[in-house]
Design a protein around this motif. Structure first.
Motif, PDB file in Angstrom:
ATOM      1  N   ARG A   1      10.824-103.059 -24.940  1.00 30.42           N
ATOM      2  CA  ARG A   1       9.833-104.253 -25.466  1.00 30.42           C
ATOM      3  C   ARG A   1      10.646-105.518 -25.467  1.00 30.42           C
ATOM      4  O   ARG A   1      10.207-106.757 -25.242  1.00 30.42           O
ATOM      5  CB  ARG A   1       9.488-103.909 -27.080  1.00 30.42           C
TER       6      ARG A   1
ATOM      7  N   ARG B   1      23.503 -89.389 -30.982  1.00 21.81           N
ATOM      8  CA  ARG B   1      22.298 -88.804 -29.908  1.00 21.81           C
ATOM      9  C   ARG B   1      22.536 -89.191 -28.462  1.00 21.81           C
ATOM     10  O   ARG B   1      22.072 -90.180 -27.899  1.00 21.81           O
ATOM     11  CB  ARG B   1      20.804 -88.732 -30.429  1.00 21.81           C
TER      12      ARG B   1
ATOM     13  N   PRO C   1      14.247 -86.597 -19.902  1.00 16.57           N
ATOM     14  CA  PRO C   1      13.823 -85.331 -20.601  1.00 16.57           C
ATOM     15  C   PRO C   1      14.472 -84.369 -19.626  1.00 16.57           C
ATOM     16  O   PRO C   1      14.498 -84.602 -18.579  1.00 16.57           O
ATOM     17  CB  PRO C   1      12.499 -85.110 -20.846  1.00 16.57           C
TER      18      PRO C   1
ATOM     19  N   TYR D   1       5.244 -89.603 -37.857  1.00 19.33           N
ATOM     20  CA  TYR D   1       6.316 -88.916 -37.300  1.00 19.33           C
ATOM     21  C   TYR D   1       7.683 -89.068 -38.161  1.00 19.33           C
ATOM     22  O   TYR D   1       8.641 -88.037 -38.308  1.00 19.33           O
ATOM     23  CB  TYR D   1       6.302 -89.315 -35.969  1.00 19.33           C
TER      24      TYR D   1
ATOM     25  N   GLU E   1       9.335-101.173 -35.835  1.00 21.54           N
ATOM     26  CA  GLU E   1       9.705-101.329 -34.128  1.00 21.54           C
ATOM     27  C   GLU E   1       8.512-100.703 -33.529  1.00 21.54           C
ATOM     28  O   GLU E   1       8.010-101.149 -32.551  1.00 21.54           O
ATOM     29  CB  GLU E   1      10.844-100.449 -34.080  1.00 21.54           C
TER      30      GLU E   1
ATOM     31  N   TYR F   1       4.508 -94.323 -26.355  1.00 22.44           N
ATOM     32  CA  TYR F   1       5.847 -93.978 -26.507  1.00 22.44           C
ATOM     33  C   TYR F   1       6.066 -92.383 -27.296  1.00 22.44           C
ATOM     34  O   TYR F   1       5.374 -92.344 -28.455  1.00 22.44           O
ATOM     35  CB  TYR F   1       6.572 -94.947 -27.189  1.00 22.44           C
TER      36      TYR F   1
ATOM     37  N   PHE G   1       7.885 -90.450 -29.791  1.00 23.31           N
ATOM     38  CA  PHE G   1       9.228 -90.773 -30.888  1.00 23.31           C
ATOM     39  C   PHE G   1      10.317 -89.477 -30.598  1.00 23.31           C
ATOM     40  O   PHE G   1      11.584 -89.532 -30.834  1.00 23.31           O
ATOM     41  CB  PHE G   1       8.564 -90.654 -32.144  1.00 23.31           C
ATOM     42  N   GLU G   2       9.600 -88.450 -30.499  1.00 23.62           N
ATOM     43  CA  GLU G   2      10.657 -87.226 -30.235  1.00 23.62           C
ATOM     44  C   GLU G   2      11.557 -87.373 -29.333  1.00 23.62           C
ATOM     45  O   GLU G   2      12.680 -87.075 -29.399  1.00 23.62           O
ATOM     46  CB  GLU G   2       9.846 -85.972 -30.093  1.00 23.62           C
ATOM     47  N   TYR G   3      11.121 -87.761 -28.057  1.00 24.65           N
ATOM     48  CA  TYR G   3      12.080 -87.907 -26.916  1.00 24.65           C
ATOM     49  C   TYR G   3      12.570 -89.255 -26.905  1.00 24.65           C
ATOM     50  O   TYR G   3      13.353 -89.251 -25.949  1.00 24.65           O
ATOM     51  CB  TYR G   3      11.318 -87.389 -25.817  1.00 24.65           C
ATOM     52  N   GLU G   4      12.178 -90.193 -27.448  1.00 20.45           N
ATOM     53  CA  GLU G   4      12.478 -91.625 -27.251  1.00 20.45           C
ATOM     54  C   GLU G   4      12.250 -92.007 -25.858  1.00 20.45           C
ATOM     55  O   GLU G   4      13.234 -92.372 -25.563  1.00 20.45           O
ATOM     56  CB  GLU G   4      13.805 -91.787 -27.968  1.00 20.45           C
ATOM     57  N   LEU G   5      11.227 -91.808 -25.437  1.00 15.11           N
ATOM     58  CA  LEU G   5      11.108 -91.809 -24.038  1.00 15.11           C
ATOM     59  C   LEU G   5       9.412 -92.333 -23.794  1.00 15.11           C
ATOM     60  O   LEU G   5       8.702 -91.816 -24.779  1.00 15.11           O
ATOM     61  CB  LEU G   5      11.241 -90.747 -23.118  1.00 15.11           C
ATOM     62  N   PRO G   6       9.058 -92.969 -22.722  1.00 15.10           N
ATOM     63  CA  PRO G   6       7.601 -93.214 -22.522  1.00 15.10           C
ATOM     64  C   PRO G   6       6.998 -91.894 -22.263  1.00 15.10           C
ATOM     65  O   PRO G   6       7.431 -90.555 -21.811  1.00 15.10           O
ATOM     66  CB  PRO G   6       7.654 -94.060 -21.163  1.00 15.10           C
TER      67      PRO G   6
ATOM     68  N   GLU H   1       7.148 -90.181 -18.828  1.00 16.68           N
ATOM     69  CA  GLU H   1       8.237 -89.774 -18.234  1.00 16.68           C
ATOM     70  C   GLU H   1       8.556 -88.271 -18.873  1.00 16.68           C
ATOM     71  O   GLU H   1       8.927 -87.251 -18.321  1.00 16.68           O
ATOM     72  CB  GLU H   1       9.262 -90.407 -18.583  1.00 16.68           C
ATOM     73  N   VAL H   2       7.909 -87.866 -20.078  1.00 10.34           N
ATOM     74  CA  VAL H   2       8.117 -86.618 -20.766  1.00 10.34           C
ATOM     75  C   VAL H   2       7.234 -85.619 -20.211  1.00 10.34           C
ATOM     76  O   VAL H   2       7.440 -84.674 -19.924  1.00 10.34           O
ATOM     77  CB  VAL H   2       7.875 -86.763 -22.224  1.00 10.34           C
TER      78      VAL H   2
ATOM     79  N   ARG I   1       4.115 -78.996 -29.826  1.00 11.11           N
ATOM     80  CA  ARG I   1       5.461 -79.305 -30.773  1.00 11.11           C
ATOM     81  C   ARG I   1       4.998 -80.653 -31.031  1.00 11.11           C
ATOM     82  O   ARG I   1       5.353 -81.307 -32.277  1.00 11.11           O
ATOM     83  CB  ARG I   1       6.546 -79.493 -29.652  1.00 11.11           C
TER      84      ARG I   1
ATOM     85  N   GLN J   1       3.771 -84.754 -35.540  1.00 12.95           N
ATOM     86  CA  GLN J   1       2.969 -85.791 -35.290  1.00 12.95           C
ATOM     87  C   GLN J   1       3.573 -86.967 -34.418  1.00 12.95           C
ATOM     88  O   GLN J   1       3.540 -88.117 -34.859  1.00 12.95           O
ATOM     89  CB  GLN J   1       3.032 -86.519 -36.792  1.00 12.95           C
TER      90      GLN J   1
END
Lengths: 631, 332
Positions: free
Chosen positions: A229, A243, A262, B34, B60, B85, B87-92, B95-96, B285, B290
């Motif tokens: 962003r 992490r 991932p 989450y 954020e 986005y 949150f769990e993977y901190e990726l778009p 992509e996940v 998951r 959440q």
């Protein structure tokens, strides 16, 4: 002038012994070709001038050889933080005796408990080969912690004493100093934590993401390329060290992540610039690569039992032990039993802030809490669920902690239902027609226990329901989602919840006794009082019980204490109040944690403590010294 | 026909919008978000989180904004191909999900074909040999597959395959092949690992299919035209396949609507037990923690596929069976 000589000159350490070890040791074979091709300097130049020589003799370790791949199983993407925990490379770290020793730092000096002077190892480099210097500390303090955009919430709590941040100075290229007006005993333990306080980040790498240093158009391009962003989001993601998801982020840990998420499997490769050596001068880590395979938590015991992991304790439970033992011979591994490091395997936590006024008054009555504790038949729980191998005890520190005293462990922990009944009679909880007790307002005494854990907790709770039933209390266990439970106790709906006991069962006086006092809203016994202190009185409720107030005061004293003797005294006072007042009802501690170790893997201790804090699971046992013996 | 398709496509837009609103609000229904789940999880393991950091993350990701605003941001993003986005993977989200999609399609397609291969012959046999020992036996087997809990069967097979053949437990390939380019060894490993999920997932599906095919076919076989054809000496196979079988396939075509989303979501529970790298476990998951944009986008994706699938099966039905008329909207 060579780069090396230049470095020596600027560091001003010409007089220093070149290496603490004499003989030139072997290059790790996996790096040989890169060194011979000239892509990487030889080991002598990669190590700091004064590497950390790990004392193998004192730790009972055997010297090994380089190479191999260590496979472990993890259950989700977030678990890659385990590598940071296992790697356990810290400014200062705990050793196996839980004393603080300099690790990344060459040495450190503490004056009056408030002036911390850190000296770095000359020639120490980040994993990308860039020198690690005072600039990295300065950048982190001035441009990250104190940057309004990057740290919107302000400086992290552990860096504040009475709300005041330290004065930070760069003394020279390799020396930094933090000075607080009053002592800050939390500072060093926070650096040594399993989840450490990062006070030095790779400035040379991160500056490209920082608005203060990067050219606006470059930064804009990077933000766009990474789908972020703005630069703040980009910097935050790129700088995440705990992490380690960013393979480009330079690190000081023994292994560095090479897989961007991932992924189904994360590959960590050796950090060629790691600062520790074995007594013969071989650079650690011994193992070249660590693999984290991602499986669902439920099949990890099965996969481990069929030989898919070289070193595994996470997601294994004591009740997997027989199954694991069965597979041991066929799949060439050993199952060791370590001691679990929590203060109590299963602990019952009355919510002193419950909304119901009658129950609140009861929970505030120490006789009631003691009665509940006395009625628990701990030895039976031990025999039923832990083969009698655990230790019936109140929720307190464990034997092996320097703060352990038998009287804490035995406080109100003997099985004495008669006395418990007598206590309840004394309070005035009358038994009704069918033997159930009634509350002073006439309602039946019905206690709801909320639990969010696994089988172990619900099994033990079945027995506890019986025990307290014999006291005339009707007890109803209720399972729920963890986050629901947390929200409920903060809102005062929860009467009693089930957790594991103190996380730092192996506490030392220098670790903050925050679990014994109301400091945060995530504590099950006194969430509202904790919230009150946490928010400086903005939310929550004022402490009502004098004993709890005393704990809070003692914790404040600890926070400004200047030496270990004083801290020890405070810890003992707090432990004695905490156990005598039975703020939590412990069951058993010292339960056993199965640790599966490949037979060829050396230097993994036979006995150890398994806990997040302070030992960082395998961390203090130094996985970088583990090696594969191929004979 | 074209007009009908155009009408259906237009009708899909409000349908999907409605679904998106439902999905978003239902995921939002449980209290908390989450970050609260995340804090609770860390706390249970003895880790602590700086409350300030969580506050920062909430800001954020816009969690301080009202629900409606977040919904429109999400829907607006999706229209531009931005699924939000995770949150769990901190990726778009894209992509996940991306990596797992083709493995899911592979497993599901093989499973569906396998189901058909078993169910069709058995169904036809059962119908033509009604109340015979073969009919009872095969139907019993099929029902047994339906009645056994999938996860249990998966666990048992997992254990047996490991003990008998030394196959590694779970996943879609042996660990050393992950991230490797396709090779013969990798292919063999994948085929081996696919056996269990395919058996487990198809056993559940076959029984239903056998029963429906049997019932439909029995109806047709007793009709006059079949009797006439037989009487006039049409060969038995032809008298079975040419018309009765075709007529009894309506249910099968109608199923296509639900097959498309099934191809993507796979059998979640089995995938979790077997730790398959498919999208099912990801979805579950995400719902648990959440991780709402990941979960929401997923459900939207499934909804879209269902809408498309139903359209396809309607068209196919019309083609297959002239008795079905397309009268979208015009009714008297």
């Amino acid at each position: 002038m060579s780069r090396r000589a230049l470095l020596l000159g600027t560091a001003g350490v010409l007089a220093m012994p070149r290496l603490a070890v004499a003989a030139p040791a072997d290059e790790p074979p996996s790096l040989k070709s890169a060194v011979e091709a000239g892509d990487m300097p030889p080991m002598r130049d990669r190590l700091p001038l004064v590497p950390r020589v790990v004392d193998f003799e004192q730790r009972g370790k055997a010297e090994g050889r380089h190479g191999g791949r260590l496979s472990m199983l993890m259950s989700d993407a977030k678990d890659i933080r385990m590598m940071t925990i296992y790697g356990y490379s810290r400014m200062v770290g705990f050793d196996e005796k839980l004393d603080l020793v300099a690790d990344i730092l060459l040495d450190y000096q503490v004056e009056e408990g408030r002036i911390f002077t850190f000296r770095l190892r000359p020639g120490h480099r980040w994993s990308d080969g860039h020198p690690f210097t005072a600039e990295d500390f300065r950048y982190t303090w001035e441009d990250v912690e104190n940057d309004e955009a990057l740290s919107r919430g302000g400086v992290s709590a552990v860096m504040l004493v009475d709300g005041e941040p330290p004065v930070f100075e760069v003394v020279d290229d390799l020396t930094v100093r933090y000075t607080w007006p009053r002592p800050n005993p939390q500072f060093l333990p926070s650096l040594a934590g399993a989840s450490p306080n990062y006070i030095a980040q790779p400035a040379h790498y991160l500056k490209q993401f920082h608005a203060k240093y990067a050219a606006a158009e470059d930064l804009e391009r990077l933000v766009a390329e990474n789908n972020s962003r703005d630069w703040v989001a980009l910097h935050t993601v790129k700088a995440r060290a705990y992490r380690p998801e960013n393979p480009d982020l330079p690190t000081l840990e023994p292994w560095m992540n090479t897989t961007p998420p991932p992924a189904e499997r994360y590959i960590f490769k050796r950090n060629p610039y790691f600062h520790r050596v074995d007594p013969s001068g071989r650079q650690l880590p011994y193992v070249d690569e660590v693999y984290f395979g991602i499986s669902s938590a439920d099949i990890i015991p099965a996969k481990t039992g069929s030989g898919d992991s070289d070193l595994q304790a996470r997601y294994l439970r004591f009740d997997n032990y027989t199954f694991l033992k069965q597979g041991a011979a066929a799949h060439d591994f050993d199952v060791r039993l370590w001691k679990d490091g929590t203060g109590s395997q299963v602990a019952y936590v009355p919510n002193l802030n419950v909304n119901d006024p009658v129950w609140r008054a009861l929970f505030h009555d120490v006789r009631f809490r003691r009665a509940l504790s006395l009625a628990v038949h701990r030895e039976e729980i031990n025999q039923q669920f832990y083969f009698g191998l655990a230790n019936p005890a109140a929720n307190c520190v464990l034997p092996g902690s320097p703060l352990y005293k038998p009287e804490y462990e035995q406080a109100w922990a003997a099985y004495d239902p008669d006395r418990a009944n007598a206590l309840l009679d004394e309070i005035g909880l009358e038994r009704g027609r069918y033997g159930w007790r009634h509350l002073p307002d006439g309602r039946r005494a019905e206690l709801i226990i909320e639990l969010a854990g696994g089988n172990e907790e619900s099994d033990v709770t079945q027995l506890v329901v019986e025990y307290w039933g014999k006291l005339g209390l009707r007890v109803f266990p209720r399972s729920m989602q963890l986050d629901n439970m947390r929200r409920r106790f903060l809102s005062g709906d929860t009467m009693m919840s089930v957790w594991s006991g103190l996380n730092i069962g192996y506490a030392t006086p220098d670790m903050p006794p925050e679990e014994l006092a109301p400091v945060s809203s995530v504590q099950g016994s006194w969430p509202k009082w904790g919230q009150f202190l946490e928010t400086g009185g903005m939310a929550g409720e004022k402490i009502e019980l004098p004993e709890v107030q005393r704990l809070a005061d003692l914790f404040q004293q600890w926070r400004v204490s200047s030496d270990t003797a004083e801290r020890r005294a405070i810890w003992h006072q707090m432990l004695s109040i905490f156990t005598d007042q039975v703020f939590t009802i412990g069951t058993i501690n010292g339960a056993l944690q199965p640790v599966v170790v490949r037979n060829s893997l050396r230097n993994v201790p036979d006995k150890g403590i398994y806990a997040f804090s302070p030992v960082a699971y395998f961390g203090v046992y130094m996985p970088d010294t583990f090696w594969f013996d191929r004979e | 026909m074209l007009r009908y398709i155009a009408y259906r496509l237009l009708a899909a837009i409000p349908t999907l919008l409605l679904i998106s609103a439902l999905v978003f609000f239902i995921i939002e229904l449980p209290p908390g978000d989450y970050f609260e789940t995340y804090v609770a999880e860390l706390q249970a393991q003895g880790e602590t989180v700086d409350p300030q950091k969580i506050e920062y993350l909430k800001q954020e990701y816009g969690f301080d904004k009202p629900l409606i605003e977040r919904y429109f941001t999400w829907v607006g993003g999706m229209l531009q191909g931005d699924f939000g986005y995770s949150f769990e993977y901190e990726l778009p989200v894209s992509e996940v999900v991306g990596n797992r999609l083709w493995l899911t399609v592979l497993v599901s397609t093989v499973t569906i074909i396998f189901t058909w291969l078993i169910a069709f012959p058995i169904g036809i046999y059962s119908a033509t040999h009604q109340y015979s020992w073969g009919d009872y036996g095969l139907t019993f087997l099929g029902l047994l597959g339906l009645a056994t809990p999938n996860f249990l069967l998966a666990l048992i097979l997992l254990y047996l395959f490991n003990v008998w053949f030394g196959m590694s437990i779970g996943h879609l390939m042996d660990a050393e092949f992950i991230d490797q380019p396709m090779s013969w060894a990798k292919f063999v490993s994948m085929v081996e690992h696919m056996i269990i999920p395919v058996i487990v997932i198809s056993t559940a599906g076959t029984a239903g299919m056998i029963r429906r095919l049997r019932a439909n076919l029995l109806d047709e076989l007793q009709k006059q035209y079949v009797v006439t054809a037989r009487a006039k000496g049409v060969p038995p196979m032809k008298a079975l396949i040419k018309y009765p079988l075709r007529m009894s396939l309506n249910f099968f075509i109608a199923d296509i609507g639900s097959i498309l989303p099934a191809v993507i979501s796979g059998a979640e529970v089995v995938a979790i037990v077997l730790s398959l790298e498919t999208t099912g476990p990801l979805l579950i998951r995400a719902l648990q923690s959440q991780d709402m944009y990941l979960a929401g986008s997923f459900l939207m994706f499934l909804a879209t596929l269902t809408v498309i699938g139903v359209l396809i099966s309607d068209i196919a039905l019309a083609l297959l069976d002239p008795r079905i008329r397309l009268q979208g909207g015009r009714r008297r």
